[in-house]
Design a protein around this motif. Structure first.
Motif, PDB file in Angstrom:
ATOM      1  N   LEU A   1       0.874  -1.168   0.000  1.00 11.24           N
ATOM      2  CA  LEU A   1       0.000   0.000   0.000  1.00 11.24           C
ATOM      3  C   LEU A   1       0.907   1.213   0.000  1.00 11.24           C
ATOM      4  O   LEU A   1       1.476   1.586   1.014  1.00 11.24           O
ATOM      5  CB  LEU A   1      -0.909  -0.008   1.227  1.00 11.24           C
ATOM      6  CG  LEU A   1      -2.215  -0.737   1.020  1.00 11.24           C
ATOM      7  CD1 LEU A   1      -2.491  -1.688   2.146  1.00 11.24           C
ATOM      8  CD2 LEU A   1      -3.339   0.267   0.892  1.00 11.24           C
TER       9      LEU A   1
ATOM     10  N   ILE B   1      -0.478  -0.460  -4.575  1.00 10.00           N
ATOM     11  CA  ILE B   1      -1.525   0.547  -4.702  1.00 10.00           C
ATOM     12  C   ILE B   1      -0.845   1.910  -4.672  1.00 10.00           C
ATOM     13  O   ILE B   1      -0.157   2.241  -3.705  1.00 10.00           O
ATOM     14  CB  ILE B   1      -2.550   0.449  -3.550  1.00 10.00           C
ATOM     15  CG1 ILE B   1      -3.125  -0.961  -3.450  1.00 10.00           C
ATOM     16  CG2 ILE B   1      -3.656   1.477  -3.754  1.00 10.00           C
ATOM     17  CD1 ILE B   1      -3.866  -1.438  -4.676  1.00 10.00           C
TER      18      ILE B   1
ATOM     19  N   LEU C   1      -0.727   5.424  -3.837  1.00 10.47           N
ATOM     20  CA  LEU C   1      -1.437   6.374  -2.980  1.00 10.47           C
ATOM     21  C   LEU C   1      -1.198   7.823  -3.399  1.00 10.47           C
ATOM     22  O   LEU C   1      -1.593   8.748  -2.692  1.00 10.47           O
ATOM     23  CB  LEU C   1      -1.031   6.172  -1.518  1.00 10.47           C
ATOM     24  CG  LEU C   1      -1.434   4.827  -0.907  1.00 10.47           C
ATOM     25  CD1 LEU C   1      -0.972   4.732   0.542  1.00 10.47           C
ATOM     26  CD2 LEU C   1      -2.933   4.600  -0.995  1.00 10.47           C
TER      27      LEU C   1
ATOM     28  N   LEU D   1      -8.644   5.658   1.862  1.00  7.24           N
ATOM     29  CA  LEU D   1      -7.963   4.450   2.327  1.00  7.24           C
ATOM     30  C   LEU D   1      -8.857   3.216   2.284  1.00  7.24           C
ATOM     31  O   LEU D   1      -8.361   2.098   2.108  1.00  7.24           O
ATOM     32  CB  LEU D   1      -7.433   4.658   3.747  1.00  7.24           C
ATOM     33  CG  LEU D   1      -6.255   5.620   3.888  1.00  7.24           C
ATOM     34  CD1 LEU D   1      -5.803   5.673   5.337  1.00  7.24           C
ATOM     35  CD2 LEU D   1      -5.097   5.209   2.986  1.00  7.24           C
TER      36      LEU D   1
ATOM     37  N   ARG E   1     -11.030   2.436  -0.030  1.00  2.00           N
ATOM     38  CA  ARG E   1     -10.943   1.927  -1.399  1.00  2.00           C
ATOM     39  C   ARG E   1      -9.564   1.336  -1.660  1.00  2.00           C
ATOM     40  O   ARG E   1      -9.437   0.271  -2.286  1.00  2.00           O
ATOM     41  CB  ARG E   1     -11.233   3.073  -2.364  1.00  2.00           C
ATOM     42  CG  ARG E   1     -11.001   2.769  -3.827  1.00  2.00           C
ATOM     43  CD  ARG E   1     -12.007   1.795  -4.418  1.00  2.00           C
ATOM     44  NE  ARG E   1     -11.736   1.606  -5.837  1.00  2.00           N
ATOM     45  CZ  ARG E   1     -12.178   2.419  -6.789  1.00  2.00           C
ATOM     46  NH1 ARG E   1     -12.913   3.488  -6.478  1.00  2.00           N
ATOM     47  NH2 ARG E   1     -11.899   2.174  -8.055  1.00  2.00           N
ATOM     48  N   ALA E   2      -8.527   2.008  -1.187  1.00  2.00           N
ATOM     49  CA  ALA E   2      -7.160   1.519  -1.408  1.00  2.00           C
ATOM     50  C   ALA E   2      -6.952   0.161  -0.757  1.00  2.00           C
ATOM     51  O   ALA E   2      -6.339  -0.739  -1.342  1.00  2.00           O
ATOM     52  CB  ALA E   2      -6.147   2.529  -0.855  1.00  2.00           C
TER      53      ALA E   2
ATOM     54  N   ASP F   1      -8.822  -2.508  -2.734  1.00  3.78           N
ATOM     55  CA  ASP F   1      -8.093  -2.785  -3.975  1.00  3.78           C
ATOM     56  C   ASP F   1      -6.847  -3.632  -3.706  1.00  3.78           C
ATOM     57  O   ASP F   1      -6.481  -4.501  -4.510  1.00  3.78           O
ATOM     58  CB  ASP F   1      -7.689  -1.480  -4.662  1.00  3.78           C
ATOM     59  CG  ASP F   1      -8.868  -0.773  -5.325  1.00  3.78           C
ATOM     60  OD1 ASP F   1      -9.915  -1.417  -5.522  1.00  3.78           O
ATOM     61  OD2 ASP F   1      -8.738   0.428  -5.645  1.00  3.78           O
TER      62      ASP F   1
ATOM     63  N   THR G   1      -4.115   2.522  -9.165  1.00  6.90           N
ATOM     64  CA  THR G   1      -4.053   3.903  -8.682  1.00  6.90           C
ATOM     65  C   THR G   1      -5.285   4.234  -7.867  1.00  6.90           C
ATOM     66  O   THR G   1      -6.415   4.012  -8.318  1.00  6.90           O
ATOM     67  CB  THR G   1      -3.929   4.884  -9.861  1.00  6.90           C
ATOM     68  OG1 THR G   1      -2.759   4.555 -10.614  1.00  6.90           O
ATOM     69  CG2 THR G   1      -3.830   6.319  -9.375  1.00  6.90           C
ATOM     70  N   SER G   2      -5.083   4.770  -6.676  1.00 10.65           N
ATOM     71  CA  SER G   2      -6.211   5.120  -5.809  1.00 10.65           C
ATOM     72  C   SER G   2      -6.926   6.352  -6.363  1.00 10.65           C
ATOM     73  O   SER G   2      -6.364   7.111  -7.158  1.00 10.65           O
ATOM     74  CB  SER G   2      -5.715   5.401  -4.386  1.00 10.65           C
ATOM     75  OG  SER G   2      -4.837   6.511  -4.372  1.00 10.65           O
TER      76      SER G   2
END
Length: 347
Positions: free
Chosen positions: A154, A167, A169, A302, A304-305, A308, A328-329
């Motif tokens: 992340l 991911i 951020l 966060l 959604r991140a 994912d 990509t967030s």
């Protein structure tokens, strides 16, 4: 249909097979989506299993398949910045969303305390892990590699040889948005406080700050503080900045713990927030909202991140995701609060 009476043993796969008039193998295949079972027979077996109250032995299934059906959430980031005394913050917001997403796929989420040398991450029974904002030569990543376990980061991995899925951020954009907000509110001599490690957020924020400093003609003022020091490290770092650069009119303290400490240092210096010095931070969590004055922060999406990241990790476990994959967030959003809002921006 007769079912086991109260207090009797739980129904077994053999009971389902007897009631359905098929073999135990057929029941197993029908309930697990395996083998060539006639669709009508498969559905009939499922109905009978439900009527009998049959529940599969998940532990036995895991042993047969060689799966733990569990993933870990790990980080080398100390609780002093990842969670704080309340244990509520950046790390736990990710954990809540990741646990919900994992459970939807039949996986449990294991929370691992900040990973240091000799961590229990070596022995916990998991299929893979999410690593929150790995540092250069990250200890949690090293443990996972030693075990040959897949992981998803992340935040962009910063080690030059890392090709793990991650991911994004959008650390540079986050810093740009905060600094643009400060500039709009009249900041002309902003300083940046970041963690002393090399996590992507710190690396990206420094790059964005230096680029904007050149663009706006700011004198670059960057300080680093040890993550483990939490609010006190932010206080000391800001107090030193104020002593060396008394003309500072804004502080972008990327870590929320540092920002809370910075507010206290500014007040102790006899100055006011935001009239004399504005303060902004990255994570819109409990610290930002309960600070006095409340801190301008960023919605990092966060939830959604984290969801994912779980999907990306499970894709790895299935063999659908290769190394280097990036998600990509959503676009971050600044949430302006009293710590940086001025009635009349300074000229």
């Amino acid at each position: 249909m007769a079912t086991p009476g109260a207090g009797s043993r739980p129904p077994t796969i053999a009971d389902v097979a007897t009631a359905a008039g098929v073999s135990r193998t057929t029941v197993s295949h029908a309930l697990n989506g395996l083998g060539k079972v006639d669709p009508r027979t498969r559905e009939r077996i499922k109905v009978i299993a439900a009527e009998l109250g049959y529940r599969p032995n998940l532990r036995a299934q895991r042993l047969r398949r060689g799966e733990a059906k569990a993933i870990a959430l790990a980080s080398s980031m100390p609780f002093a910045v990842a969670a704080g005394p309340s244990r509520l913050g950046f790390y736990m917001e990710i954990a809540a969303a990741a646990a919900e997403s994992a459970l939807l796929h039949g996986y449990a989420l294991v929370l691992v305390p900040p990973v240091q040398s000799g961590s229990g991450l070596h022995s916990v029974d998991i299929d893979g892990a999410l690593v929150v904002e790995p540092d250069v030569n990250d200890v949690a990543v090293a443990h996972l590699k030693e075990r040959g376990l897949p992981y998803v980061a992340l935040g962009r991995p910063v080690s030059p040889d890392e090709a793990a899925p991650y991911i994004d951020l959008r650390g540079e954009l986050v810093a740009e948005l905060l600094l643009a907000h400060l500039h709009e509110q009249g900041a002309r001599r902003p300083a940046l406080i970041i963690g002393s490690g090399e996590r992507h957020a710190a690396v990206d924020a420094r790059a964005a700050y230096e680029r904007l400093a050149a663009e706006h003609g700011w004198t670059p003022i960057v300080a680093t503080a040890p993550e483990a020091g939490g609010e006190e490290a932010g206080y000391e770092s800001c107090a030193e900045l104020l002593a060396r650069h008394p003309g500072i009119d804004a502080v972008c303290a990327l870590v929320d713990a540092f920002a809370v400490g910075a507010v206290r240092a500014i007040k102790d210096s006899g100055r006011a927030v935001p009239d004399d010095i504005m303060v902004v931070t990255r994570y819109d969590g409990l610290r930002a909202r309960t600070c006095e004055p409340p801190l301008t922060a960023v919605d990092l999406h966060l939830d959604r991140a984290a969801a994912d990241a779980v999907e990306l990790l499970l894709g790895q476990l299935r063999g659908d995701v290769t190394t280097g994959a990036v998600v990509t967030s959503p676009a971050p959003r600044v949430i302006p609060r009293a710590s940086s809002l001025r009635v009349t921006p300074r000229a």
